[in-house]
Design a protein around this motif. Sequence first.
Motif, PDB file in Angstrom:
ATOM      1  N   ALA A 196       0.831  -1.210   0.000  1.00 26.39           N
ATOM      2  CA  ALA A 196       0.000   0.000   0.000  1.00 26.39           C
ATOM      3  C   ALA A 196       0.866   1.259   0.000  1.00 26.39           C
ATOM      4  O   ALA A 196       0.548   2.239  -0.699  1.00 26.39           O
ATOM      5  N   GLU A 197       1.950   1.247   0.758  1.00 23.89           N
ATOM      6  CA  GLU A 197       2.854   2.405   0.784  1.00 23.89           C
ATOM      7  C   GLU A 197       3.424   2.684  -0.607  1.00 23.89           C
ATOM      8  O   GLU A 197       3.489   3.838  -1.052  1.00 23.89           O
ATOM      9  N   LYS A 198       3.835   1.623  -1.299  1.00 19.27           N
ATOM     10  CA  LYS A 198       4.380   1.787  -2.647  1.00 19.27           C
ATOM     11  C   LYS A 198       3.327   2.351  -3.597  1.00 19.27           C
ATOM     12  O   LYS A 198       3.624   3.198  -4.451  1.00 19.27           O
ATOM     13  N   LEU A 199       2.112   1.866  -3.465  1.00 20.31           N
ATOM     14  CA  LEU A 199       1.038   2.356  -4.333  1.00 20.31           C
ATOM     15  C   LEU A 199       0.782   3.835  -4.095  1.00 20.31           C
ATOM     16  O   LEU A 199       0.646   4.618  -5.043  1.00 20.31           O
ATOM     17  N   VAL A 200       0.709   4.235  -2.828  1.00 16.47           N
ATOM     18  CA  VAL A 200       0.465   5.641  -2.506  1.00 16.47           C
ATOM     19  C   VAL A 200       1.633   6.508  -2.989  1.00 16.47           C
ATOM     20  O   VAL A 200       1.430   7.598  -3.528  1.00 16.47           O
ATOM     21  N   GLU A 201       2.853   5.997  -2.815  1.00 11.30           N
ATOM     22  CA  GLU A 201       4.028   6.737  -3.295  1.00 11.30           C
ATOM     23  C   GLU A 201       3.993   6.932  -4.805  1.00 11.30           C
ATOM     24  O   GLU A 201       4.506   7.917  -5.335  1.00 11.30           O
ATOM     25  N   SER A 202       3.357   5.984  -5.520  1.00 15.03           N
ATOM     26  CA  SER A 202       3.296   6.070  -6.983  1.00 15.03           C
ATOM     27  C   SER A 202       2.132   6.934  -7.472  1.00 15.03           C
ATOM     28  O   SER A 202       1.961   7.097  -8.679  1.00 15.03           O
ATOM     29  N   GLY A 203       1.341   7.470  -6.547  1.00 15.66           N
ATOM     30  CA  GLY A 203       0.259   8.368  -6.941  1.00 15.66           C
ATOM     31  C   GLY A 203      -1.143   7.850  -6.725  1.00 15.66           C
ATOM     32  O   GLY A 203      -2.114   8.534  -7.063  1.00 15.66           O
ATOM     33  N   VAL A 204      -1.289   6.666  -6.158  1.00 13.55           N
ATOM     34  CA  VAL A 204      -2.624   6.123  -5.897  1.00 13.55           C
ATOM     35  C   VAL A 204      -3.314   6.923  -4.800  1.00 13.55           C
ATOM     36  O   VAL A 204      -2.739   7.160  -3.739  1.00 13.55           O
TER      37      VAL A 204
END
Length: 457
Positions: A196-204
């Motif tokens: 989830a952290e990676k997704l949010v970092e990518s703009g999610v």
Amino acid sequence: MTMNPPDLRPDLAPRARLTDAPRPGQPTIGMVSLGCPKALVDSERILTRLRAEGYAISPDYQGADAVIVNTCGFLDSAKAESLDAIGEALTANGRVIVTGCLGAEPDYITGAHPKVLAVTGPHQYEQVLDAVHGAVPPAPDPFVDLLPASGVRLTPRHYAYLKISEGCNHRCKFCIIPDMRGRLASRPAYAVVREAEKLVESGVKELLVISQDTSAYGADRRHDTERGVRNHIDDLALELGKLGAWVRLHYVYPYPRVRNLIPMMAEGAILPYLDIPFQHAHPDTLRRMARPSAQTETLTEIAAWREVCPDITLRSTFIVGYPGETEAEFQYLLDWLDEAQLDRVGCFQYENVAGARSNDLPGHVPDEVKQDRWDRFMARAQAISAAKLAAKVGKVQDVIVDEIDADGIATCRTKGDAPEIDGNLFIDQGTEGLAPGEIVRVEVDEAGDYDLWGRRL
């Protein structure tokens, strides 16, 4: 502008979106992803592995060296759709690898399409990769083929599905998911949070939490703690709520422990939204389904949830025409729906599914009766939806922008609307400068049966 038809299948994932062009000479794999969001996540994992090995991904059959069809086996109608998709891919491309839920019945697939290259079952990622390698050898270029940190996603950039477990421990008589996907197997909470952290970092901007039974998350791990995070839906929701994105929970069974999530919704940590598969309301029908039958207590639970979080949106799906369903049982369901006042409702007409125990129950309902009950159920649900949406006129909503069409009309969703399966809020003026993924405040000025219209503040 799109409207939401009342007969929209309530289990379907959004259509897959792929935009990358292959480099010259790059081996290319096409992907057709059918079925629910859980299957879409499986497709994303397969494609992420293929991209890491140097394959390009195509959204259709043309120009692809081979095609993967990720199938659905939930209903007989879905199986027929999967067979049609396989046939279409064979005609258009000729080199087809089949995976997904219907892959659990390889003879069924090869009996209809003997020329498929391989058949694998659900979440058998290694076998899919082996089949692709056999059909189209990889040719990676490490200087060019860069994999996004969040992997390959088939949804728009601003939202993503986050699968937290596989399988299910329930033995509902109409369902063969445990036979296809096995018993509950939860992912470690720390791994889910890291993804989830990676997704949010990518703009999610929105995380859609999915599984077959979200409430039971971590039960197979005895709710132990790993790397500082307890494997429990309460703790997972709390951790996800710290990331700054909208967090939406799907497939939540109404166990008593769900009460712990409602204060988080009231406080804004996660979205005030619960997707709960009630399936029916009459105790006798629920017993024949082999599901919990205390729906009167569920009405009490719903009232308690709304007392703590008045803005909560409740979505559910139901089955009409289940074997043995009498007119009195169906009327009970309609009366229950009137009392529950659910915000978003989908409905299936019962279908036999090969291997389901419900096939052998007595009292199968004629097709014309199932259709009549479906029509009456959806009319009742539509009236409730229209009244609830009309009550929102004049109120201010936070909405997330999904897309803006050529006419400048923005298609958005409120906190109470999941992609594809729920309604939309449309802004038809003052959308200059808006982009997909933005969250803006809107005053609602018009309501329909399923959708809202508003002006940007």
